[in-house]
Design an enzyme around this catalytic site. Structure first.
Site, short mmCIF file in Angstrom:
data_model
loop_
_atom_site.label_atom_id
_atom_site.label_comp_id
_atom_site.label_asym_id
_atom_site.label_seq_id
_atom_site.Cartn_x
_atom_site.Cartn_y
_atom_site.Cartn_z
N CYS A 1 0.83 -1.21 0.00
CA CYS A 1 0.00 0.00 0.00
C CYS A 1 0.87 1.26 0.00
O CYS A 1 1.49 1.58 -1.00
CB CYS A 1 -0.98 -0.03 1.16
SG CYS A 1 -2.35 1.16 0.98
N HIS B 1 -3.57 -5.08 1.03
CA HIS B 1 -3.03 -5.42 2.35
C HIS B 1 -3.17 -6.92 2.64
O HIS B 1 -4.15 -7.33 3.27
CB HIS B 1 -3.77 -4.64 3.44
CG HIS B 1 -3.46 -3.18 3.48
ND1 HIS B 1 -2.46 -2.65 4.25
CD2 HIS B 1 -4.06 -2.14 2.85
CE1 HIS B 1 -2.43 -1.34 4.10
NE2 HIS B 1 -3.38 -1.01 3.25
N GLU C 1 -1.69 -8.62 4.87
CA GLU C 1 -1.59 -8.86 6.32
C GLU C 1 -2.90 -8.67 7.06
O GLU C 1 -3.14 -9.26 8.12
CB GLU C 1 -0.50 -7.96 6.92
CG GLU C 1 -0.89 -6.54 7.22
CD GLU C 1 -1.13 -5.67 5.98
OE1 GLU C 1 -1.76 -4.60 6.11
OE2 GLU C 1 -0.67 -6.06 4.88
#
Length: 356
Positions: A164, A276, A278
């Protein structure tokens, strides 16, 4: 006609072939061909990152770059820390079989150069900071970016991965950082699928990706997006970045604008994704609607698994276990920031102001 070298008498080869072989023009032409082949080989070697095949590091340590503490966190933590890292990035790296060293902002180039000689890769995380703050995320990232290029040029494999904001920073640094940032306004706070480019399988990132992972990413809205800026094809074209970077997928924002979702450098082991990975397994704020299905977790798990595997190709090590231990993230305690309404469940905070 020149005289023949010894050993090429008429009892060795036919006279016609002997005359041809001994012709001075032929010898000169052959020498030129050897020189040309050698030059082409050297040009290829100059343009490629040299990798030792015998380097397999099963104890990789990855640096995660911290960033300026937001105004929101300033109101919640009276210690007034200078920087933080969301714990989801740490967990994601650890889940793929690596350990983490936090990288501080606001340091000189020697700090980053020395630390990078002992770790095996760097992750630029996402976040909400700006790139024009002195001694912050962008300045540190710029040091790391150029040091990483130098390491790879010298034959020391050193991967960098941007997520990002970190991905946007990679592209801005590649563009030549200036007052005008090479990115565009883009509003995407939803889950998206990836529209792969026709040659995405040429990339290192996706070359060996399992078919089921590619199917999930291209068919289901499983990539979590949370960004107000993005990189468009026009940004890549404006600075001739397509010569050095391979675009591998796109997604669309809420207004139907197609933005670059994943890229990789053609020469260096530098990778970036706008989404993202994660968050899917480690961020749980209900209002964000991050995808948490088994398929979503499996598909997003692939990206950090890939990056950590790249970092296993780096042979850097700390000179001692005691020094290694002093740098590891285990020396810090994560705070339960989700309890205070943050979109991050947990964060690590570093260096109260006045201590550096």
């Amino acid at each position: 006609m020149s005289s023949c070298p010894r050993g090429l008498g008429k009892d060795v080869v036919p006279p016609s072939f002997r005359r041809w072989l001994c012709d001075t023009d032929f010898i000169i032409l052959a020498l030129k061909a050897v020189i040309l082949v050698t030059a082409l080989y050297l040009m290829y070697a100059e343009s490629a990152v040299v990798v030792r095949d015998d380097v397999i590091n099963h104890r990789p340590i990855i640096g995660i770059l911290s960033q300026e503490q937001s105004k929101y966190f300033h109101t919640k933590y009276p210690e007034n820390y200078t920087s933080y890292i969301a714990a989801s990035y740490v967990k994601s790296v650890e889940a793929s079989g690596a350990r983490v060293v936090p990288i501080m902002i606001g340091r000189d180039r020697d700090y980053y150069r020395e630390l990078m000689s002992k770790i095996n890769g760097v992750l630029f995380p996402g976040g909400a900071t700006y790139f024009n703050q002195s001694d912050g995320f962008a300045d540190a990232g710029e040091h790391i970016y150029h040091i990483a290029m130098g390491l790879n040029d010298a034959g020391s494999y050193f991967p960098v991965f941007g997520t990002c904001l970190g991905f946007e920073l990679l592209i801005i640094l590649a563009s030549g950082r200036g007052k005008v940032e090479n990115r565009e306004k883009c509003y995407s706070f939803k889950n998206c699928r990836l529209n792969f480019t026709k040659d995405f399988r040429r990339s290192k990132m996706y070359r060996d990706a399992p078919e089921y992972v590619v199917d999930i990413l291209s068919s289901d809205d499983v990539t979590a997006n949370a960004h107000q800026f993005c990189i468009l094809d026009s940004n890549m074209e404006k600075y001739n970045l397509k010569n050095d970077w391979l675009i591998t997928s796109h997604s669309k924002d809420e207004d139907g604008l197609a933005f670059v979702a994943s890229v990789e450098h053609k020469r260096y082991p530098f990778y970036g994704v706008q989404f993202h990975p994660e968050k899917v397994a480690f961020e749980w704020k209900a209002s964000k609607h991050y995808p948490h299905s088994l398929k979503a977790v499996q598909a997003n798990r692939y990206f950090m698994d890939f990056f950590v595997e790249e970092c296993r190709r780096s042979g850097h090590r700390f000179p001692s276990h005691s020094e290694e231990n002093r740098h590891l993230i285990y020396n810090y305690k994560p705070e339960f920031t989700g309890l205070l309404g943050s979109s991050y469940e947990q964060c690590y905070f570093f260096e109260p102001r006045g201590t550096v």
